[in-house]
Design a protein around this motif. Structure first.
Motif, PDB file in Angstrom:
ATOM      1  N   GLY A 243     -72.406 -48.478 -29.268  1.00  0.00           N
ATOM      2  CA  GLY A 243     -73.255 -49.208 -30.208  1.00  0.00           C
ATOM      3  C   GLY A 243     -73.853 -48.328 -31.291  1.00  0.00           C
ATOM      4  O   GLY A 243     -73.196 -47.427 -31.828  1.00  0.00           O
ATOM      5  N   SER A 244     -75.126 -48.584 -31.596  1.00  0.00           N
ATOM      6  CA  SER A 244     -75.724 -48.002 -32.804  1.00  0.00           C
ATOM      7  C   SER A 244     -75.825 -46.479 -32.756  1.00  0.00           C
ATOM      8  O   SER A 244     -75.775 -45.824 -33.789  1.00  0.00           O
ATOM      9  CB  SER A 244     -77.103 -48.614 -33.081  1.00  0.00           C
ATOM     10  OG  SER A 244     -78.062 -48.159 -32.159  1.00  0.00           O
ATOM     11  N   ILE A 245     -75.947 -45.886 -31.561  1.00  0.00           N
ATOM     12  CA  ILE A 245     -76.096 -44.419 -31.509  1.00  0.00           C
ATOM     13  C   ILE A 245     -74.790 -43.734 -31.944  1.00  0.00           C
ATOM     14  O   ILE A 245     -74.819 -42.621 -32.485  1.00  0.00           O
ATOM     15  CB  ILE A 245     -76.558 -43.928 -30.109  1.00  0.00           C
ATOM     16  CG1 ILE A 245     -77.156 -42.510 -30.239  1.00  0.00           C
ATOM     17  CG2 ILE A 245     -75.433 -43.987 -29.085  1.00  0.00           C
ATOM     18  CD1 ILE A 245     -77.813 -41.981 -28.983  1.00  0.00           C
ATOM     19  N   CYS A 246     -73.664 -44.409 -31.743  1.00  0.00           N
ATOM     20  CA  CYS A 246     -72.372 -43.825 -32.139  1.00  0.00           C
ATOM     21  C   CYS A 246     -72.294 -43.721 -33.652  1.00  0.00           C
ATOM     22  O   CYS A 246     -71.900 -42.691 -34.200  1.00  0.00           O
ATOM     23  CB  CYS A 246     -71.217 -44.659 -31.592  1.00  0.00           C
ATOM     24  SG  CYS A 246     -71.105 -44.580 -29.803  1.00  0.00           S
ATOM     25  N   LYS A 247     -72.715 -44.833 -34.309  1.00  0.00           N
ATOM     26  CA  LYS A 247     -72.712 -44.843 -35.784  1.00  0.00           C
ATOM     27  C   LYS A 247     -73.719 -43.842 -36.318  1.00  0.00           C
ATOM     28  O   LYS A 247     -73.442 -43.085 -37.248  1.00  0.00           O
ATOM     29  CB  LYS A 247     -73.130 -46.227 -36.291  1.00  0.00           C
ATOM     30  CG  LYS A 247     -72.045 -47.249 -36.226  1.00  0.00           C
ATOM     31  CD  LYS A 247     -72.365 -48.410 -37.192  1.00  0.00           C
ATOM     32  CE  LYS A 247     -71.435 -49.571 -36.941  1.00  0.00           C
ATOM     33  NZ  LYS A 247     -72.114 -50.845 -36.811  1.00  0.00           N
ATOM     34  N   ARG A 248     -74.931 -43.865 -35.740  1.00  0.00           N
ATOM     35  CA  ARG A 248     -76.036 -43.060 -36.261  1.00  0.00           C
ATOM     36  C   ARG A 248     -75.771 -41.578 -36.124  1.00  0.00           C
ATOM     37  O   ARG A 248     -76.064 -40.785 -37.012  1.00  0.00           O
ATOM     38  CB  ARG A 248     -77.327 -43.440 -35.509  1.00  0.00           C
ATOM     39  CG  ARG A 248     -78.589 -43.259 -36.286  1.00  0.00           C
ATOM     40  CD  ARG A 248     -79.844 -43.661 -35.498  1.00  0.00           C
ATOM     41  NE  ARG A 248     -79.697 -44.828 -34.680  1.00  0.00           N
ATOM     42  CZ  ARG A 248     -79.809 -44.827 -33.359  1.00  0.00           C
ATOM     43  NH1 ARG A 248     -80.076 -43.736 -32.694  1.00  0.00           N
ATOM     44  NH2 ARG A 248     -79.661 -45.948 -32.683  1.00  0.00           N
ATOM     45  N   LEU A 249     -75.199 -41.166 -34.981  1.00  0.00           N
ATOM     46  CA  LEU A 249     -75.035 -39.730 -34.711  1.00  0.00           C
ATOM     47  C   LEU A 249     -73.575 -39.289 -34.732  1.00  0.00           C
ATOM     48  O   LEU A 249     -73.278 -38.131 -34.424  1.00  0.00           O
ATOM     49  CB  LEU A 249     -75.685 -39.367 -33.359  1.00  0.00           C
ATOM     50  CG  LEU A 249     -77.181 -39.717 -33.213  1.00  0.00           C
ATOM     51  CD1 LEU A 249     -77.708 -39.282 -31.854  1.00  0.00           C
ATOM     52  CD2 LEU A 249     -78.016 -39.070 -34.320  1.00  0.00           C
ATOM     53  N   GLY A 250     -72.681 -40.208 -35.068  1.00  0.00           N
ATOM     54  CA  GLY A 250     -71.265 -39.849 -35.131  1.00  0.00           C
ATOM     55  C   GLY A 250     -70.684 -39.497 -33.772  1.00  0.00           C
ATOM     56  O   GLY A 250     -69.828 -38.613 -33.660  1.00  0.00           O
ATOM     57  N   LEU A 251     -71.130 -40.202 -32.745  1.00  0.00           N
ATOM     58  CA  LEU A 251     -70.636 -39.908 -31.391  1.00  0.00           C
ATOM     59  C   LEU A 251     -69.436 -40.781 -31.073  1.00  0.00           C
ATOM     60  O   LEU A 251     -69.318 -41.915 -31.548  1.00  0.00           O
ATOM     61  CB  LEU A 251     -71.729 -40.197 -30.347  1.00  0.00           C
ATOM     62  CG  LEU A 251     -73.068 -39.476 -30.506  1.00  0.00           C
ATOM     63  CD1 LEU A 251     -74.051 -39.948 -29.425  1.00  0.00           C
ATOM     64  CD2 LEU A 251     -72.873 -37.964 -30.416  1.00  0.00           C
ATOM     65  N   LYS A 252     -68.584 -40.271 -30.186  1.00  0.00           N
ATOM     66  CA  LYS A 252     -67.430 -41.037 -29.726  1.00  0.00           C
ATOM     67  C   LYS A 252     -67.900 -41.993 -28.622  1.00  0.00           C
ATOM     68  O   LYS A 252     -68.618 -41.544 -27.702  1.00  0.00           O
ATOM     69  CB  LYS A 252     -66.410 -40.043 -29.166  1.00  0.00           C
ATOM     70  CG  LYS A 252     -65.053 -40.624 -28.906  1.00  0.00           C
ATOM     71  CD  LYS A 252     -64.089 -39.461 -28.651  1.00  0.00           C
ATOM     72  CE  LYS A 252     -62.744 -39.841 -28.176  1.00  0.00           C
ATOM     73  NZ  LYS A 252     -62.478 -40.714 -27.148  1.00  0.00           N
ATOM     74  N   GLU A 253     -67.535 -43.266 -28.717  1.00  0.00           N
ATOM     75  CA  GLU A 253     -67.931 -44.217 -27.677  1.00  0.00           C
ATOM     76  C   GLU A 253     -67.432 -43.730 -26.316  1.00  0.00           C
ATOM     77  O   GLU A 253     -66.296 -43.278 -26.203  1.00  0.00           O
ATOM     78  CB  GLU A 253     -67.349 -45.612 -27.964  1.00  0.00           C
ATOM     79  CG  GLU A 253     -67.774 -46.636 -26.918  1.00  0.00           C
ATOM     80  CD  GLU A 253     -67.255 -48.033 -27.179  1.00  0.00           C
ATOM     81  OE1 GLU A 253     -67.953 -48.818 -27.835  1.00  0.00           O
ATOM     82  OE2 GLU A 253     -66.137 -48.344 -26.720  1.00  0.00           O
ATOM     83  N   GLY A 254     -68.296 -43.796 -25.323  1.00  0.00           N
ATOM     84  CA  GLY A 254     -67.881 -43.482 -23.950  1.00  0.00           C
ATOM     85  C   GLY A 254     -68.287 -42.109 -23.448  1.00  0.00           C
ATOM     86  O   GLY A 254     -68.113 -41.816 -22.266  1.00  0.00           O
ATOM     87  N   ILE A 255     -68.824 -41.250 -24.327  1.00  0.00           N
ATOM     88  CA  ILE A 255     -69.226 -39.932 -23.810  1.00  0.00           C
ATOM     89  C   ILE A 255     -70.534 -40.076 -23.013  1.00  0.00           C
ATOM     90  O   ILE A 255     -71.377 -40.914 -23.318  1.00  0.00           O
ATOM     91  CB  ILE A 255     -69.379 -38.853 -24.925  1.00  0.00           C
ATOM     92  CG1 ILE A 255     -70.497 -39.227 -25.900  1.00  0.00           C
ATOM     93  CG2 ILE A 255     -68.068 -38.611 -25.660  1.00  0.00           C
ATOM     94  CD1 ILE A 255     -71.024 -38.041 -26.682  1.00  0.00           C
ATOM     95  N   ASP A 256     -70.666 -39.254 -21.990  1.00  0.00           N
ATOM     96  CA  ASP A 256     -71.882 -39.276 -21.169  1.00  0.00           C
ATOM     97  C   ASP A 256     -73.061 -38.755 -21.969  1.00  0.00           C
ATOM     98  O   ASP A 256     -72.918 -37.793 -22.732  1.00  0.00           O
ATOM     99  CB  ASP A 256     -71.708 -38.354 -19.950  1.00  0.00           C
ATOM    100  CG  ASP A 256     -71.022 -39.084 -18.810  1.00  0.00           C
ATOM    101  OD1 ASP A 256     -70.810 -40.306 -18.928  1.00  0.00           O
ATOM    102  OD2 ASP A 256     -70.714 -38.411 -17.810  1.00  0.00           O
TER     103      ASP A 256
END
Ligand code: ADP
Ligand code: TMP
Ligand code: ASP
Length: 237
Positions: A99-112
């Motif tokens: 969700g939003s943290i992936c967009k905001r911080l450029g994270l890959k969905e599914g990482i711990d």
């Protein structure tokens, strides 16, 4: 208990006064909304599934010592709750990036996310629930210092209880949103805990079993909620 006039109708639930000044009836409707009310659809059985799901989870949390507003199931789509003065903030805990943290911080969905992280959002659909910090909450008087600390510690306690509960059912608790309110001076968990306000993935396949199915148009939304309920042992009869 007597059901009196409607106090409020939100995106997915309606709130009614009762003949007890400090008790309300929450009616879980079939309306399903995403993107702060931009996308709305009626999904058959969703109100009933969420009402029963929420009752089950709130009772587990109470049993673990977390104060909640839940009192009793009243009908298929209604529950009796304590009338809280809600704080206008949403508390989000994340175990896995989505969700939003992936967009905001450029994270890959599914990482711990280790340790799990916590975020505050302002409850304001017109502003699209912006992320806020503790300084904003203090400066604008949305909650006291003590309430900020209690929301954070209760939100993580909920994580300990529910991560374990969902793990036993073969599910990953990815993230969730909580809302708190005040009842006779005490901070109490309000609103709901259902697949509308959390992310749940199958632990083996990582299949999404929550409202992302609706947000992303994946279909089988209520069927997924029912599968989760069934795995947890929620009585949907
Ligand atoms: P929204 O307001 O975000 O559209 P809902 O459709 O779920 O959300 O409406 C339910 C409303 O009732 C929410 O605004 C929530 O903050 C509020 N609420 C939930 N539990 C309680 C409670 N115990 N006492 C008072 N208000 C509550
Ligand atoms: P997000 O990834 O959109 O920030 O959402 C994180 C989790 O919190 C997700 O499970 C959905 C839930 N959530 C709501 O249910 N309502 C909200 O208004 C917000 C901000 C989050
Ligand atoms: N509370 C938000 C809404 O229903 C969550 C979402 O965007 O799905 O609009």
């Amino acid at each position: 208990m007597e059901k009196r006039e409607q106090l409020y109708s939100g995106k997915a639930k309606s709130v009614f006064r009762t003949d007890y000044a400090d008790k309300l009836i929450l009616h879980f409707r079939n309306d399903t909304s995403a993107f702060d009310g931009e996308k709305i659809e009626q999904l058959e059985r969703k109100g009933e599934v969420n009402n029963k799901f929420n009752a089950f989870i709130m009772q587990k949390l109470s049993a673990a010592g977390i104060p909640t507003h839940f009192e009793s199931l009243l009908s298929a789509q209604e529950s009796v709750v304590k009338k809280l003065t809600m704080l206008p903030v949403e508390c989000v805990v994340r175990n896995i990036a989505a969700g939003s943290i992936c967009k905001r911080l450029g994270l890959k969905e599914g990482i711990d996310i280790n340790p799990p992280t916590f975020e505050f959002f302002l409850k304001n659909d017109a502003l699209h629930d912006p992320m806020i910090n503790e300084f904003h909450i203090r400066s604008f008087g949305w909650a006291t210092d003590e309430q900020i600390k209690q929301m954070q510690s209760l939100a993580f306690k909920v994580n300990d209880v529910l991560k374990a509960l969902f793990a036993k059912a073969g599910l990953l608790l990815v993230d969730y949103k909580l809302e708190f309110g005040v009842y006779h001076g005490q901070l109490v968990l309000g609103d709901e805990f259902t697949p509308d306000g959390c992310r749940l993935w199958d632990a083996q396949t990582r299949k999404k079993l929550d409202k992302d199915r609706f947000r992303q148009g994946l279909g089988g939304v209520v069927e997924a909620y029912e599968e989760v309920a069934h795995r947890l042992g929620v009585d949907l009869s």
